[in-house]
Design an enzyme around this catalytic site. Structure first.
Site, PDB file in Angstrom:
ATOM      1  N   ASP A   1       8.967  -4.301 -14.564  1.00 26.45           N
ATOM      2  CA  ASP A   1      10.264  -3.813 -14.078  1.00 26.45           C
ATOM      3  C   ASP A   1      10.128  -2.709 -13.035  1.00 26.45           C
ATOM      4  OD1 ASP A   1       9.386  -1.836 -15.989  1.00 26.45           O
ATOM      5  OD2 ASP A   1      11.433  -1.044 -15.955  1.00 26.45           O
TER       6      ASP A   1
ATOM      7  N   ASP B   1       4.608  -5.623 -19.389  1.00 33.23           N
ATOM      8  CA  ASP B   1       4.688  -4.174 -19.314  1.00 33.23           C
ATOM      9  C   ASP B   1       5.461  -3.717 -20.557  1.00 33.23           C
ATOM     10  OD1 ASP B   1       4.709  -1.521 -18.232  1.00 33.23           O
ATOM     11  OD2 ASP B   1       6.748  -1.886 -17.522  1.00 33.23           O
ATOM     12  N   MET B   2       5.474  -2.421 -20.832  1.00 32.67           N
ATOM     13  CA  MET B   2       6.144  -1.950 -22.052  1.00 32.67           C
ATOM     14  C   MET B   2       7.445  -1.208 -21.759  1.00 32.67           C
ATOM     15  SD  MET B   2       4.525   0.225 -25.225  1.00 32.67           S
ATOM     16  CE  MET B   2       4.577   1.845 -24.431  1.00 32.67           C
ATOM     17  N   ASP B   3       7.354  -0.040 -21.130  1.00 32.20           N
ATOM     18  CA  ASP B   3       8.548   0.769 -20.877  1.00 32.20           C
ATOM     19  C   ASP B   3       9.464   0.065 -19.880  1.00 32.20           C
ATOM     20  OD1 ASP B   3       7.987   3.454 -22.296  1.00 32.20           O
ATOM     21  OD2 ASP B   3       6.131   3.051 -21.212  1.00 32.20           O
TER      22      ASP B   3
ATOM     23  N   LYS C   1      -1.508   2.141 -13.079  1.00 31.94           N
ATOM     24  CA  LYS C   1      -0.745   1.372 -12.109  1.00 31.94           C
ATOM     25  C   LYS C   1      -0.251   2.316 -11.014  1.00 31.94           C
ATOM     26  CE  LYS C   1       1.027  -1.482 -15.920  1.00 31.94           C
ATOM     27  NZ  LYS C   1       2.235  -1.895 -16.656  1.00 31.94           N
TER      28      LYS C   1
END
Length: 217
Positions: A171, A12-14, A146
């Protein structure tokens, strides 16, 4: 039947590559407030897991504005987030070395995010990790973001790895659910936090500065 080891790690990124939640809150507050939106903590709890387009539509329905199209407002939010990422210290500690160690073990590396595609390059450049990724994708190109698993299925397909042979590092609750629904092994990046939804994951990583966990050996 013997279970084959994972061949890919999808990030995931953020909140995983960069600490960006505060930037999204700031950008949305600045842009939507300028249009007359009264942002409250009660409603932002609903918007945290939405895509930028969904957030824009959510606030428009609550506080309709005139003379500016929703897609333009959405792009204003995205542009502000990009500015903040580029100028603020926000890279998650240890992430570059962590991914380098995975690459040394011949894992394919993917990125699957709910965030808009045009933010991704700014993030990868900020963390100096663009060259480490084999494929990047955004839920912007999916019908659903998502917790729908579509973006993870797309990532696995482009990495040419069966979903059951993919690790995912997430997260958020919506991200963990998306990866689980894709049939992947999910690792919660807790970053020293203790959210209840981390229990939904198969494993946990507290910090990327720690040695590579044994499950990647």
């Amino acid at each position: 039947m013997e279970i084959k080891p994972a061949k890919a790690v999808i990030f995931d990124m953020d909140g995983v590559l960069i600490d960006s939640e505060k930037f999204w809150k700031q950008a949305e507050s600045e842009v939507f407030s300028s249009l007359g939106v009264k942002i409250t903590d009660e409603f932002t709890q609903f918007t945290q897991t939405m895509t930028t387009a969904e957030v824009t539509e959510f606030w428009y329905k609550k506080y309709p504005w005139d003379n500016i199209a929703l897609d333009i407002v959405e792009q204003q939010v995205i542009s502000r987030v990009i500015e903040l990422i580029a100028t603020e210290d926000c890279t998650i500690a240890g992430i570059k070395k962590f991914i380098e160690d995975l690459k040394s073990k011949q894992y394919k590396i993917g990125l699957a995010t709910n965030s808009p595609y045009r933010i991704i390059q700014t993030v990868l450049d900020k963390a100096e990790i663009a060259h480490l990724f084999d494929h990047i994708t955004s839920a912007e190109f999916e019908e659903h973001g998502k917790p729908h698993p579509a973006v993870y299925f797309t990532s696995a397909k482009n990495l040419k790895v069966d979903p059951q042979h993919c690790f995912v590092i997430e997260d958020s609750q919506s991200g963990i659910l998306a990866a689980k629904n894709a049939g992947m092994t999910v690792i919660a990046f807790t970053n020293q936090n203790s959210e209840i939804y981390f229990d939904l994951a198969d494993h946990r990583i507290i910090s990327f500065e720690d040695p590579l966990p044994a499950l990647f050996s």
